[in-house]
Design a protein around this motif. Structure first.
Motif, mmCIF file in Angstrom:
data_model
loop_
_atom_site.group_PDB
_atom_site.id
_atom_site.type_symbol
_atom_site.label_atom_id
_atom_site.label_comp_id
_atom_site.label_asym_id
_atom_site.label_seq_id
_atom_site.Cartn_x
_atom_site.Cartn_y
_atom_site.Cartn_z
ATOM 1 N N GLY A 197 25.512 -9.997 56.194
ATOM 2 C CA GLY A 197 24.172 -9.691 55.704
ATOM 3 C C GLY A 197 23.484 -8.711 56.634
ATOM 4 N N ASP A 198 22.370 -9.133 57.207
ATOM 5 C CA ASP A 198 21.642 -8.301 58.175
ATOM 6 C C ASP A 198 22.004 -8.646 59.620
ATOM 7 O OD1 ASP A 198 20.211 -6.912 56.181
ATOM 8 O OD2 ASP A 198 18.751 -8.546 56.032
ATOM 9 N N ASP A 199 22.861 -9.622 59.820
ATOM 10 C CA ASP A 199 23.254 -10.046 61.163
ATOM 11 C C ASP A 199 24.610 -9.456 61.548
ATOM 12 O OD1 ASP A 199 20.949 -11.577 61.345
ATOM 13 O OD2 ASP A 199 21.932 -13.383 60.575
ATOM 14 N N LEU A 200 24.832 -9.367 62.845
ATOM 15 C CA LEU A 200 26.114 -8.938 63.386
ATOM 16 C C LEU A 200 26.713 -10.062 64.218
ATOM 17 C CD1 LEU A 200 25.312 -5.286 64.581
ATOM 18 C CD2 LEU A 200 26.620 -5.974 62.553
ATOM 19 N N LEU A 222 25.759 -2.430 69.111
ATOM 20 C CA LEU A 222 26.171 -1.424 68.130
ATOM 21 C C LEU A 222 25.468 -0.106 68.423
ATOM 22 C CD1 LEU A 222 27.801 -0.922 65.531
ATOM 23 C CD2 LEU A 222 25.750 -1.525 64.230
ATOM 24 N N GLY A 223 26.250 0.924 68.620
ATOM 25 C CA GLY A 223 25.692 2.225 68.960
ATOM 26 C C GLY A 223 26.102 2.696 70.344
ATOM 27 N N GLY A 224 26.702 1.800 71.175
ATOM 28 C CA GLY A 224 27.203 2.217 72.481
ATOM 29 C C GLY A 224 26.460 1.667 73.667
ATOM 30 N N ASP A 225 25.283 1.095 73.475
ATOM 31 C CA ASP A 225 24.548 0.537 74.609
ATOM 32 C C ASP A 225 25.107 -0.837 74.989
ATOM 33 O OD1 ASP A 225 22.886 2.737 74.688
ATOM 34 O OD2 ASP A 225 21.392 1.848 73.352
ATOM 35 N N ASN A 226 24.669 -1.332 76.157
ATOM 36 C CA ASN A 226 25.034 -2.660 76.646
ATOM 37 C C ASN A 226 23.776 -3.404 77.086
ATOM 38 O OD1 ASN A 226 28.132 -2.681 76.717
ATOM 39 N ND2 ASN A 226 27.652 -0.821 77.853
ATOM 40 N N MET A 227 23.872 -4.729 77.048
ATOM 41 C CA MET A 227 22.804 -5.550 77.595
ATOM 42 C C MET A 227 23.413 -6.648 78.457
ATOM 43 S SD MET A 227 21.404 -8.000 74.536
ATOM 44 C CE MET A 227 20.281 -8.757 75.708
ATOM 45 N N GLY A 245 16.966 -9.589 67.139
ATOM 46 C CA GLY A 245 16.631 -8.189 66.893
ATOM 47 C C GLY A 245 17.693 -7.176 67.223
ATOM 48 N N GLN A 246 18.954 -7.604 67.416
ATOM 49 C CA GLN A 246 20.025 -6.666 67.738
ATOM 50 C C GLN A 246 21.068 -6.587 66.618
ATOM 51 O OE1 GLN A 246 20.266 -4.501 70.180
ATOM 52 N NE2 GLN A 246 18.281 -5.154 71.010
ATOM 53 N N GLY A 247 20.644 -6.951 65.413
ATOM 54 C CA GLY A 247 21.535 -6.850 64.256
ATOM 55 C C GLY A 247 21.280 -5.574 63.468
ATOM 56 N N MET A 248 21.529 -5.607 62.150
ATOM 57 C CA MET A 248 21.353 -4.451 61.280
ATOM 58 C C MET A 248 19.901 -4.362 60.801
ATOM 59 S SD MET A 248 24.288 -2.939 61.113
ATOM 60 C CE MET A 248 24.169 -1.894 59.665
ATOM 61 N N PRO A 249 19.427 -3.153 60.491
ATOM 62 C CA PRO A 249 18.067 -3.015 59.966
ATOM 63 C C PRO A 249 17.948 -3.727 58.606
ATOM 64 C CG PRO A 249 18.930 -0.891 60.681
ATOM 65 C CD PRO A 249 20.082 -1.843 60.690
ATOM 66 N N ARG A 250 16.789 -4.304 58.359
ATOM 67 C CA ARG A 250 16.513 -4.923 57.057
ATOM 68 C C ARG A 250 15.952 -3.839 56.135
ATOM 69 N NH1 ARG A 250 16.788 -10.478 57.976
ATOM 70 N NH2 ARG A 250 16.379 -11.108 60.145
ATOM 71 N N SER A 251 16.718 -3.510 55.093
ATOM 72 C CA SER A 251 16.341 -2.377 54.236
ATOM 73 C C SER A 251 15.024 -2.608 53.512
ATOM 74 C CB SER A 251 17.457 -2.112 53.213
ATOM 75 O OG SER A 251 17.726 -3.274 52.449
ATOM 76 N N LYS A 252 14.663 -3.854 53.263
ATOM 77 C CA LYS A 252 13.426 -4.156 52.538
ATOM 78 C C LYS A 252 12.272 -4.515 53.462
ATOM 79 C CE LYS A 252 15.856 -5.710 48.384
ATOM 80 N NZ LYS A 252 16.040 -6.821 47.409
ATOM 81 N N GLU A 253 12.513 -4.509 54.763
ATOM 82 C CA GLU A 253 11.460 -4.821 55.729
ATOM 83 C C GLU A 253 11.475 -3.749 56.813
ATOM 84 O OE1 GLU A 253 11.706 -8.832 57.207
ATOM 85 O OE2 GLU A 253 12.465 -9.584 55.288
ATOM 86 N N GLN A 254 10.578 -2.796 56.688
ATOM 87 C CA GLN A 254 10.564 -1.648 57.608
ATOM 88 C C GLN A 254 10.373 -2.101 59.051
ATOM 89 O OE1 GLN A 254 9.531 1.756 56.079
ATOM 90 N NE2 GLN A 254 9.934 2.813 57.957
ATOM 91 N N GLY A 255 11.248 -1.608 59.916
ATOM 92 C CA GLY A 255 11.137 -1.902 61.341
ATOM 93 C C GLY A 255 11.720 -3.235 61.764
ATOM 94 N N GLN A 256 12.189 -4.033 60.830
ATOM 95 C CA GLN A 256 12.762 -5.344 61.156
ATOM 96 C C GLN A 256 14.291 -5.263 61.178
ATOM 97 O OE1 GLN A 256 10.801 -8.052 61.967
ATOM 98 N NE2 GLN A 256 9.129 -6.550 61.822
ATOM 99 N N ARG A 257 14.880 -6.056 62.081
ATOM 100 C CA ARG A 257 16.336 -6.089 62.194
ATOM 101 C C ARG A 257 16.827 -7.529 62.245
ATOM 102 N NH1 ARG A 257 18.212 -2.313 67.071
ATOM 103 N NH2 ARG A 257 20.224 -3.142 66.338
ATOM 104 N N GLY A 258 18.101 -7.678 61.880
ATOM 105 C CA GLY A 258 18.725 -8.985 61.981
ATOM 106 C C GLY A 258 19.080 -9.302 63.427
ATOM 107 N N ASN A 259 19.880 -10.340 63.626
ATOM 108 C CA ASN A 259 20.224 -10.811 64.977
ATOM 109 C C ASN A 259 21.686 -10.531 65.305
ATOM 110 O OD1 ASN A 259 17.581 -11.890 65.183
ATOM 111 N ND2 ASN A 259 18.260 -13.758 64.131
ATOM 112 N N LEU A 260 21.987 -10.612 66.588
ATOM 113 C CA LEU A 260 23.358 -10.496 67.065
ATOM 114 C C LEU A 260 23.817 -11.877 67.550
ATOM 115 C CD1 LEU A 260 25.893 -8.928 67.976
ATOM 116 C CD2 LEU A 260 24.704 -8.439 70.139
#
Length: 288
Positions: A197-200, A222-227, A245-260
């Protein structure tokens, strides 16, 4: 009725209307057999004429007026039957149904093509340019091949199976409308992450000693960074950590992301020396 924008529209059948009604009439010749009897009242004035009365009762031959009434009645029935069928035919007759648009030309089913996208492209968005060749009909009716270039703006957060439709971009054929071309997002498999879904989800393998004593690890994003992630507790096989907040963007919620979701896999040693076994026994004995 314009149905060009409706996808996978099944085409209707052309209804048939009744062109006319054949009526049947029955006609008689109007002739009948009659027997005339001389009156016997003059010969026997005091004796009633039984033959005349019995002949009147027994005669089954229709009179001319009866035939005329019967013929008129049948004609009326036939006219009523004809009018009834005409009304039914009028009710059944409908306006012809067109297929795909006001021109009445048939439109073939849409053509679907896969559009491969990586998780990074679906995470940040991208532009996809697609070159292809299709058949087109010139003004003179000649069928030629034409090079086409389509640009698809992949939006952030699009999921596997998302469809992008280009109307009328299929091959042109005489007597038909060109089909629509549909591109379907096909998410490529990632070497590290799995999407839900919106999570990784990310699997991280750590040695047994770190799982028991705690550790600090670098978690790839995702994208090459590390934490940096610090583990203080004992890690069991299958243990999970959620990074918000380190998952995929939520297409229906601007600026919101899923989790990792980080899933830990414990790496056990392949072998131990006798001394190591003895030390482990002394350390862990009585800890359960």
């Amino acid at each position: 009725m314009n149905l060009t924008n409706i996808e996978n529209q099944d085409l209707g059948e052309e209804e048939r209307s009744m062109n006319g009604v054949r009526s049947f009439r029955c006609s008689g010749d109007g002739r009948g057999g009659f027997y005339e009897h001389k009156s016997m009242e003059n010969c026997f004035p005091h004796i009633p004429s039984c033959l005349s009365r019995s002949g009147s009762r027994r005669s089954s031959t229709p009179t001319r007026s009866d035939l005329c009434r019967d013929k008129s009645h049948k004609s009326s029935d036939a006219n009523g039957f004809h009018e009834s069928l005409s009304r039914n035919a009028s009710r059944r007759s409908t306006t012809p149904i067109f297929f795909s648009n006001s021109t009445g030309m048939v439109k073939p089913p849409p053509i679907e093509k896969k559009l491969e996208c990586t998780l990074e492209e679906l995470r940040y968005g991208c532009l996809k340019k697609i070159n292809f060749t299709r058949d087109v009909i010139t003004n003179t009716g000649e069928l030629i091949q034409k090079e086409e270039l389509l640009t698809i703006n992949v939006k952030t957060g699009w999921k596997n199976g998302t469809k992008i439709t280009f109307e009328g971009m299929g091959d042109e054929r005489p007597g038909t409308e060109p089909a629509d071309v549909i591109f379907v997002i096909d998410e490529k498999r990632h070497p590290l992450f799995r999407r839900e879904g919106d999570d990784l989800e990310l699997a991280v393998e750590i040695p047994l000693v770190k799982a028991l004593t705690g550790c600090t690890i670098a978690v790839p994003l995702l994208g090459g960074d590390n934490m940096t992630l610090t583990i203080d507790e004992v890690i069991n096989p299958g243990h999970e950590k959620i990074i918000l907040g380190q998952g995929m963007p939520r297409s229906k919620e601007q600026g919101q992301r899923g989790n990792l979701k980080v899933v830990f896999l414990i790496e056990f040693p392949n072998k131990l020396t006798d001394e190591q076994r003895s030390d482990i026994v002394n350390i862990l004995e009585g800890s359960y």
